[in-house]
Design a protein around this motif. Structure first.
Motif, short mmCIF file in Angstrom:
data_model
loop_
_atom_site.label_atom_id
_atom_site.label_comp_id
_atom_site.label_asym_id
_atom_site.label_seq_id
_atom_site.Cartn_x
_atom_site.Cartn_y
_atom_site.Cartn_z
N ILE A 56 3.14 17.72 -24.03
CA ILE A 56 3.65 16.67 -23.13
C ILE A 56 4.87 16.03 -23.80
O ILE A 56 4.79 15.59 -24.95
N MET A 57 5.97 15.97 -23.07
CA MET A 57 7.16 15.33 -23.63
C MET A 57 7.41 13.99 -22.95
O MET A 57 7.36 13.89 -21.73
N HIS A 58 7.66 12.96 -23.77
CA HIS A 58 8.16 11.71 -23.18
C HIS A 58 9.68 11.68 -23.34
O HIS A 58 10.25 12.42 -24.16
N ILE A 59 10.33 10.86 -22.54
CA ILE A 59 11.80 10.83 -22.56
C ILE A 59 12.23 9.38 -22.69
O ILE A 59 13.07 8.89 -21.92
N GLY A 109 11.44 13.37 -26.53
CA GLY A 109 12.66 13.96 -25.96
C GLY A 109 13.86 13.04 -26.15
O GLY A 109 13.81 12.09 -26.94
N VAL A 114 16.81 16.20 -18.07
CA VAL A 114 15.50 16.85 -17.97
C VAL A 114 15.66 18.25 -17.34
O VAL A 114 15.06 19.23 -17.80
N ILE A 141 14.33 21.64 -19.45
CA ILE A 141 13.24 22.56 -19.07
C ILE A 141 13.71 24.01 -19.08
O ILE A 141 12.89 24.91 -19.06
N VAL A 154 7.50 23.24 -22.83
CA VAL A 154 6.80 21.99 -22.54
C VAL A 154 6.02 22.19 -21.24
O VAL A 154 6.42 23.01 -20.39
N PHE A 207 5.54 16.02 -18.43
CA PHE A 207 6.39 14.92 -18.91
C PHE A 207 5.76 13.56 -18.63
O PHE A 207 5.13 13.36 -17.58
N ALA A 251 7.30 10.18 -17.70
CA ALA A 251 8.61 9.70 -17.25
C ALA A 251 8.87 8.29 -17.80
O ALA A 251 7.93 7.50 -17.97
N ILE A 271 4.27 15.16 -13.90
CA ILE A 271 5.08 14.12 -14.51
C ILE A 271 4.59 12.76 -14.04
O ILE A 271 4.35 12.57 -12.85
#
Ligand code: SF4
Length: 354
Positions: free
Chosen positions: A20-23, A49, A161, A165, A170, A173, A175, A198
């Protein structure tokens, strides 16, 4: 049982191997501060991220601000931004060489300087995502003093984003809550439709844990993903429409360079022609062209700094040979070590040097 414990129990029930990516730099701060990576099941990996505004500002845009400062123009900037290295030092270094670089807490502080010193030229270094852009647009709509302009380095989240991808591994996400307060949740739906659950999250530990539960519920469900909102106390699905209108009244979309990610189509903002008299890139175009000829990016490109990989979630700070040695919060070599939102800063602060 606390809300956090209940959510962790739910996460353990639903757990599966997932990246899981956070941004969002503030999410990184929450995750690091509360040690959330350490309490999640091992198979759940949370990546950081490109969500720290200071971290993604490229060297070249910092060099442009320094070039203006070296030409006798007052540069105003947020404090963190002053410490981020360009290709040849930071704005803080320029100040120590005698340039007039001043820390401000808001664009209004920069206005005040321009009003107080009408003989001076004052530039506000406008960085950040959709979160800060509407505030700067609103300021321009208030008719700033004639000696005031913006050096724009705003970035847009959605195109970044979309680019990410294509090249990273990943699965889902988190968000960014602050950005979602402005643009809403709808723009992220396109990623859900491409196979990435997400969820917009707030900034308490419980908010981040809830977003992970909601992601896992989607992944344990029918296979139909969507962009969901775990932060309804601040985020509306459609965002803040008035803020969006102001942003696009003053700015228009342009290609933009990101530190670590390169140039991404449609990922930045530039001033609309009708506001050109407040656009430092237009006002000082000849000066910038002249000064920037002296800058070389070859040296910095070969640096040992791994920010480029860290900003894409491909690398961890302690794999950088400079981490906690040459690079610390008081001696940052790369942008990720400067701000409380930076991955390296948080790794150093909450996980230590070992
Ligand atoms: Fe760059 Fe410093 Fe992070 Fe290494 S530890 S990647 S030099 S910011």
């Amino acid at each position: 049982m606390s809300a956090e414990s209940e959510l962790l129990e739910k996460i353990r029930e639903l757990s599966m191997p997932v990246r899981i990516m956070h941004i969002c730099g503030t999410h990184e701060r929450t995750i690091s501060r509360y040690g959330l990576r350490d309490v999640l099941p091992e198979e759940i990996e949370v990546l950081s991220g490109p969500g720290c505004p200071v971290c993604v500002t490229p060297e070249e845009e910092i060099d442009r601000a320094i070039a203006l400062a070296e030409s006798g123009i007052i540069i105003t900037s947020f404090g963190d931004m002053m410490r981020v290295p360009g290709s040849n030092g930071s704005l803080m270094d320029a100040r120590s060489r005698g340039c007039d670089v001043r820390m401000v807490y808001s664009i209004d502080d920069a206005f005040a300087i321009a009003n107080k010193e009408p003989e001076s030229k004052v530039v506000f270094f406008a960085i950040g995502f959709e979160t800060t852009a509407p505030t700067n647009a609103a300021a321009i709509l208030r008719n700033p003093p004639e000696n005031f302009s913006l050096l724009l380095s705003h970035k847009l989240t959605i195109p970044a984003v979309a680019e990410l991808i294509k090249e990273i591994e990943v699965d889902a996400f988190i968000a960014p809550g602050h950005v979602c307060t402005i643009i809403g949740v709808h723009p992220f739906q396109q990623f859900a439709e491409q196979g990435f659950p997400i969820v917009a999250a707030g900034f308490e530990a419980v908010d981040v844990l809830l977003s992970i539960v909601m992601i896992l519920e989607q992944m344990n469900g029918s296979g139909k993903y969507s962009a969901e909102n775990a932060y309804p106390r601040a985020v509306r699905d459609e965002g803040n429409v008035r803020a969006q209108e102001m942003m696009y009244q003053v700015f228009e979309v342009t290609d933009s360079q990101w530190r670590g990610l390169g140039t991404i189509n449609g990922s930045g903002l530039k001033m609309k022609p009708e506001f050109a008299k407040y656009d430092a890139a237009v006002i000082y175009e000849d000066l910038l062209n002249e000064k920037m000829r002296d800058y070389s990016y070859e040296k910095s490109a070969s640096s040992l700094c791994r920010c480029a990989e860290i900003l894409k979630g491909k690398e961890k700070p302690d794999n950088c040979p400079l981490f906690a040695k040459k690079c610390t919060p008081s001696t940052p070599v790369g942008s990720c070590m400067v701000s409380q939102e930076g991955m390296c800063y948080n790794w150093y602060r909450y996980r230590g040097a070992d």
